[in-house]
Design an enzyme around this catalytic site. Structure first.
Site, mmCIF file in Angstrom:
data_model
loop_
_atom_site.group_PDB
_atom_site.id
_atom_site.type_symbol
_atom_site.label_atom_id
_atom_site.label_comp_id
_atom_site.label_asym_id
_atom_site.label_seq_id
_atom_site.Cartn_x
_atom_site.Cartn_y
_atom_site.Cartn_z
ATOM 1 C CB THR A 10 -6.998 8.085 -5.865
ATOM 2 O OG1 THR A 10 -6.717 9.454 -5.971
ATOM 3 C CG2 THR A 10 -5.879 7.247 -6.359
ATOM 4 C CD GLU A 61 -0.385 7.938 -3.191
ATOM 5 O OE1 GLU A 61 -0.975 6.952 -3.626
ATOM 6 O OE2 GLU A 61 0.250 8.723 -3.905
ATOM 7 C CG ASN A 97 2.962 7.921 -5.907
ATOM 8 O OD1 ASN A 97 1.999 7.284 -6.303
ATOM 9 N ND2 ASN A 97 2.888 8.832 -4.952
ATOM 10 C CB THR A 128 5.920 -2.842 -10.975
ATOM 11 O OG1 THR A 128 6.565 -1.841 -10.209
ATOM 12 C CG2 THR A 128 5.856 -2.413 -12.416
#
Lengths: 407, 407
Positions: A194, A280, A402, A407
């Site tokens: 990232t 995050e 996470n 998905t």
């Protein structure tokens, strides 16, 4: 006479320095958000880059490394897509990165070797290269000296905000600017493919000097927001020095080069801190400062271990002055810490004095833990060296993001 | 004739082996839950222990290590309190551990050197020693060959269940039993001063042989549920061999000693897996199995890195077959992994074949990730060696527990 607003350079970011334009557009790799960024230099710029040390290297990393070597350290443009890392995609993915560089080179009429390619996003999925190639002409059409904010937006993934930084340097040889942008949000645990950062400057340095300065600057910035010094499949920090300011540096040891390196380091530290702060799920930026170490390496090792401890990060999240977790992390760092000599401050509150003396106001400590910036200072009393590492708190948000990323 | 129920040995735990009694009572260190456990051998037992390698060592660790050395590897009793780790408590804490051993030695009329002391709980708070000492006579009064479950309960902290295990060995020299208990719940990140395990057996081994067997067994069990091989301020695994079965082993290399070591390893693996499964906030036990490594050390290094990756743990939590995170973690493990040769299975579903070939049923993969036990298998195709590591998923529960642990 005023410059047209569209051409006014922004005060920060990758087009803050003269001689660069940028763009950020949507090409369809992501559903709706901008996903394709360009940075273009008016003329061939000296270029340097630091890449991931992960054994798994994404196709764009291989492409950029090869081009930089073939060009002798010159670059005209950087193309970045978000939404797909083009990592673990084998020969097909390698072809995609190559075709991307070729297509942009044709559009700009420059050698392919002067193109750097970067990608960020999910690992192991084929990159929809047609969309990327179809989007390139539009991105080129949008290139502008005011394009930095758009580019900064287009490289984001789970980031909640853009990250830009700038330093202006006044030197005997003239004034110049160093500006940059970054993306990254999983930086607590930098195995997420990232972290990207791009810096431009209108100073000029020979590529080897630029590379050396970048390596040292990254070591003091992005390598200090990692838990363990590891990097990931796509990590890349690149700097382009175009020279439009007329300021040129030649010698590695001159004060001019030192001033440039300080400015570059400043920009990268700002960006790295911004990445850590936007970790995050994070609600707080945590600065871990270790002093009194025998060597800088030992200070760094202790700081990284404390900053990497999920128990420390959750305690900070809960505003709990749990210094036991801090000293326990220091104790397992591999450094020969002498625990009875350790002192710990949270902000300005001393929660542990040498000899395991702990007598502090819980209210004051909670206050020091309750802002959106928390400073943990650990004094080892073993020598003169120090180091600082940045991280963020660990929250339920990290798990939420996470546990449902791919998905 | 039936034995009285109160004296019947339980099938598992620290009194499954003949010659041991145990107790678990409430002495007031914790508000309501049992917090004081005893294990007592009928006669001096051969004893061995493995302690934390953290530079910060709790007072009971220092006391136990010293006593074990002074006694020449003999022990009569283990006293364990939960609710307070007696770590980072300086000279005063050291005195508390000493007084605890002395008090129990007097009550049992045995030398102080034959007492092992262990503590678990919060770090850096003075242990309320008066409550502990006042509780000791009651604990001694409750000692019973059926006391294993009570003892297993009294050593818990944030654990959600007791952890006990047993192996029975039939050998040419006779039958014997190896049984044990453990506590631990922050084992994903073992810097929490939480892991304790105690094993008893009615076989007899000379202390040096017992120590060697224990060191190897711990290496294959508790050292394989840690992220990084680190241990914490209070970690301790101890084994007492009383000999009541009449089975005695003398030689390190005999098949008898090997059978004992296998049984001991089995008990410790069971306990270690139980600790991983009960990891704070965990909903799944994750087994990470690495095959095809050049050496066992490399297999272990890859397995530990994958098992320690928060991104892998959150993906498993979300039942997301994100093999990119698995291979990225392997890639940063420090082992010279050749990514294009790697294959990854989740349960029986191959999600990645060599050459970055990934073609699998998302439904089948999700099924394999949805039970309470998940197997991640990584084949490196570089050699014959293999290793297994256990961990658990990372959930919001972990954050909830640790953001409010101390206060």
């Amino acid at each position: 006479m005023k410059a047209a607003p569209a051409l006014r350079r922004p005060v920060t970011g990758v087009t803050a320095a003269a001689g660069f334009s940028a763009a950020g557009v949507h090409c369809g790799i992501r559903r709706k958000r901008p996903d394709l960024a360009l940075i273009v230099a008016d003329r061939p710029a000296a270029a340097a880059a630091v890449f991931t040390r992960n054994r798994v290297q994404a196709a764009p990393v291989l492409e950029s490394r090869e081009n930089l070597a073939a060009s002798g350290g010159l670059a005209r443009a950087v193309v970045v897509n978000s939404g797909n890392a083009n990592a673990c995609t084998g020969e097909a993915g390698r072809g995609v990165a190559r075709r991307t560089a070729e297509a942009l080179a044709r559009l700009l009429d420059v050698p392919r070797e002067q193109i750097l390619v970067a990608s960020t996003g999910v690992i192991g999925q084929p990159l929809p290269v047609d969309r990327l190639l179809e989007g390139l002409p539009s991105a080129v059409a949008h290139l502008s000296p005011s394009g930095a904010p758009d580019a900064a937006q287009a490289i984001l993934t789970t980031d909640t905000c853009t990250k830009e930084a700038v330093r202006r340097v006044s030197s005997p040889r003239g004034d110049y600017t160093v500006g940059g942008m970054a993306k990254g949000s999983g930086m607590i645990h930098p195995d997420m493919a990232t972290t990207l950062a791009f810096v431009t400057t209108d100073a000029w340095l020979p590529p080897p000097l630029l590379q050396a300065a970048l390596a040292r600057a990254v070591d003091r910035s992005f390598n200090r927001i990692t838990v363990d010094g590891d990097t990931s499949t796509n990590d890349m920090v690149a700097v382009l020095a175009g020279g439009a300011s007329g300021v040129r540096m030649e010698a590695a040891d001159g004060p001019e080069a030192q001033a440039f390196e300080a400015a570059l380091t400043g920009v990268l530290v700002d960006l790295a801190r911004a990445v850590a702060r936007d970790g995050e799920g994070a609600s707080k930026l945590i600065t871990v400062e270790v002093t009194g170490a025998a060597t800088e390496q030992e200070a760094l090792q202790v700081a990284r271990t404390v900053a990497g401890s999920p128990l420390v990060k959750t305690a900070v999240h809960g505003a709990d002055a749990n210094w036991g977790r801090i000293i326990a992390a220091a104790g397992r760092s591999g450094v020969e810490v002498q625990p009875e000599r350790v002192a710990v401050h949270i902000g300005r509150v001393q929660v542990l004095a040498p000899g395991y003396v702990s007598d502090f106001s819980e209210d004051e400590a909670r206050d020091a833990l309750s802002g959106d910036e928390v400073l943990l200072s650990i004094s080892l009393d073993q020598g003169p060296a120090r180091a600082t590492v940045w991280t963020c708190d660990l929250t339920r948000g990290y798990v939420d993001i996470n546990a449902s990323y791919r998905t």
